[in-house]
Design a protein around this motif. Structure first.
Motif, short mmCIF file in Angstrom:
data_model
loop_
_atom_site.label_atom_id
_atom_site.label_comp_id
_atom_site.label_asym_id
_atom_site.label_seq_id
_atom_site.Cartn_x
_atom_site.Cartn_y
_atom_site.Cartn_z
N VAL A 94 41.73 -24.15 -8.19
CA VAL A 94 42.59 -23.58 -7.31
C VAL A 94 42.82 -22.17 -7.77
N ALA A 98 46.90 -19.25 -4.09
CA ALA A 98 46.41 -20.37 -3.01
C ALA A 98 47.57 -20.82 -2.36
N LEU A 103 43.18 -21.25 2.66
CA LEU A 103 41.95 -20.97 1.95
C LEU A 103 40.75 -21.69 2.49
N VAL A 105 37.72 -24.16 1.89
CA VAL A 105 37.45 -25.08 1.07
C VAL A 105 35.82 -25.49 0.72
N LEU A 134 37.97 -19.14 -2.82
CA LEU A 134 37.71 -20.49 -2.45
C LEU A 134 38.62 -21.58 -3.20
N VAL A 135 39.01 -22.68 -2.39
CA VAL A 135 39.53 -23.79 -3.13
C VAL A 135 38.41 -24.63 -3.37
N ILE A 174 44.34 -31.51 0.45
CA ILE A 174 43.69 -30.21 0.22
C ILE A 174 44.95 -29.04 0.50
N GLY A 179 44.40 -25.18 0.39
CA GLY A 179 43.05 -25.15 1.30
C GLY A 179 43.21 -25.34 2.66
N ASP A 180 42.21 -25.00 3.55
CA ASP A 180 42.62 -25.48 4.73
C ASP A 180 41.57 -26.54 5.14
N VAL A 184 36.29 -26.70 5.87
CA VAL A 184 35.74 -27.25 4.69
C VAL A 184 34.19 -27.30 4.87
#
Length: 506
Positions: A94, A98, A103, A105, A134-135, A174, A179-180, A184
């Protein structure tokens, strides 16, 4: 985003409970070994992944989880020990900030011939990609017989089902890591790249990712009949019948040993002729259920046209595999003809490579042919067929060379991850990296990050009638049209079919 997902510094809420990560270098927190499914042993052995039990309090997640049953001992990575059972875990890197959410993924699937490997290998550390915005998530899953062996009455492709379950975990959790879940990218290399291709066409994985990155995708897939033949051979080696009861009675370590013995025996007594030259006895099974069709044909039908695809392969895939003794290559013309027959390759391919490489030794021609048959041509076709079916696809080739360390299998991965100094990377890339290498690594990492964020890696997409290729090299990269040396034309009418038992041509 869920309300207050982060309770305190480095503590995150998941559906199973709270987890605490640790600093992983500047600006990144690593949360390692989080269960996404229950231990797949005991009453759950050979079954689909089941829900992981929840926990109370805060779970410290500073170490990678146990790896799946296997005999491999890889540099810098943990080994499997009998009794290690909680093997279905994910890791999350992470980046700072974040918590604001949204963000992209990046979900990584390791390679290893569907037989070995883990997310804990040093060159798969996600910190550099996380610093790029990025996550990053990676997962362990069942490999070898536990993940890909056929067992009567139980699902095939359990390793793929594990990966899909890990992607469900990402969808459900996530956001807590910034994360979004709607952005992904699933990515992998070698058998991990093959897994990506399978996930693109699996109903179980539909809607769980938006983009896909697949490096060095293997062309090998098993029919049900060949998978059953492999099971029969392993069961016999283990001293049981090829039944569910018999196989369940064999502990994981004994099935690993039996599988290793069958692999070694394939050199002289293969289950099917190709395995004498490339003895990988576990592959995804085209069972019509978990894996409905061989991925190339499924992509050509447009089944995944809504998923953006980025593929890459190296120019000398098989040289590395030959160097480490993983494959048997030909050194005479007669042996090369035998290789082509075992692989069910038409004779004109051997003639074509002889004409295109007139001064090359037989070994070099054989490795070039095997590399294209095993990885290069199939990977390229995935991009072309996906584009022709209405999807968006991009193609790259890894061409960086230093001394005797050529652009061979796996050499591209430390570059794309930004992990040139990881344990074992010097062996893959031919020594300590120089500044040209570091610059190439930054370019490749940016292409991955850009593709994961926007679907654009930085060069033109493949179209229905053009195949632009990004060539990754030092000191400079290039963008060319495909088929500049004639090899693609030689392959034009050659089919890729799932492997089956029997003699060549059967």
């Amino acid at each position: 985003m869920s309300e207050q997902p982060r309770d305190e510094e480095a503590v995150f809420r998941t559906t199973g409970g709270r987890v605490r990560g640790t600093a992983a270098g500047d600006g990144v927190t690593a949360v390692l070994g989080v269960p996404y499914a229950a231990a797949p042993f005991g009453a759950r052995r050979f079954r689909e992944p089941q829900a992981a039990p929840s926990w109370s309090g805060v779970r410290d997640c500073a170490d990678f989880g146990p790896i799946a049953p296997q005999s491999a001992e890889l540099p810098g990575a943990p080994v499997w020990r009998p009794g290690d059972e909680d093997v279905l875990t994910v890791n999350v890197w992470v980046p700072d900030g974040a918590g604001d959410g949204g963000l992209p993924v990046f979900f990584w699937i390791h390679g290893g011939a569907y037989t070995f490997g883990s997310s804990a290998q040093p060159d798969f550390d996600g910190a550099s990609l996380a610093r790029a915005g990025l996550v990053v998530v990676s997962c362990n899953f069942r490999v070898g017989f536990e993940g890909f062996g056929t067992v009567p009455g139980f699902p095939d492709n359990r390793g793929l089902l594990d990966q899909a379950a890990a992607l469900v975990w990402v969808r459900e959790n996530i956001e807590a890591f910034g994360g979004d879940p709607g952005n992904v990218t699933v990515a992998g290399h070698s058998s991990g790249g093959g897994s990506v291709a399978c996930l693109m066409v699996m109903e179980r994985a539909r809607g769980l990712f938006r983009r896909a990155i697949a490096h060095s995708v293997p062309s090998a897939f098993f029919t049900v009949e060949l998978a059953e033949a492999v099971t029969e051979r392993i069961a016999a080696e283990a001293g049981v019948g090829p039944t569910a009861a018999g196989l369940l009675s064999v502990p994981p370590e004994a099935l690993v040993a039996a599988s290793d013995k069958v692999t070694a025996d394939c050199r002289t007594n293969p289950v099917t002729p190709i395995l004498a030259f490339d003895p990988v006895i576990f592959q995804p099974v085209v069972d019509g259920e978990v894996l409905p069709a061989e991925p190339l044909r499924a992509l050509a039908s447009g089944t995944a046209r809504d998923v953006d695809l980025l593929v890459c392969h190296t120019l000398e895939e098989y040289r590395f595999l030959h160097m480490v003794g993983a494959v048997r290559a030909a050194v005479t013309e007669a042996e090369l003809a035998d290789v082509a027959e075992a692989l069910r390759l038409p004779a004109h391919l051997v003639d074509g490579y002889r004409a295109l490489l007139p001064d090359a030794p037989v070994l070099d021609r054989c490795l070039a042919l095997l590399g294209d048959a095993g990885f290069g041509e199939y990977t390229t076709r995935l991009a072309e067929q996906h584009a022709r079916a209405g999807g968006r696809a991009y193609l790259a080739r890894f061409a960086r060379r230093r001394g005797e360390a050529g652009p061979w299998h796996t050499a591209d991965i430390p570059f794309a991850f930004g992990n040139l100094d990881a344990v074992g990377a010097d062996f893959l890339i031919g020594g300590a990296p120089d500044e040209h290498d570091r610059a190439l690594s930054r370019r490749m990492l940016r292409s991955w990050a850009g593709f994961a964020a926007t679907g654009d890696p930085g060069w033109p997409a493949v179209t229905s009638d053009t195949t632009p290729v990004r060539s990754w090299a030092v000191p400079d990269d290039g963008l060319t049209a495909d088929d500049t040396c004639g090899f693609r034309e030689v392959w034009r009418h050659v089919r890729f079919d799932p492997m089956r038992p029997g003699r060549p041509g059967g």
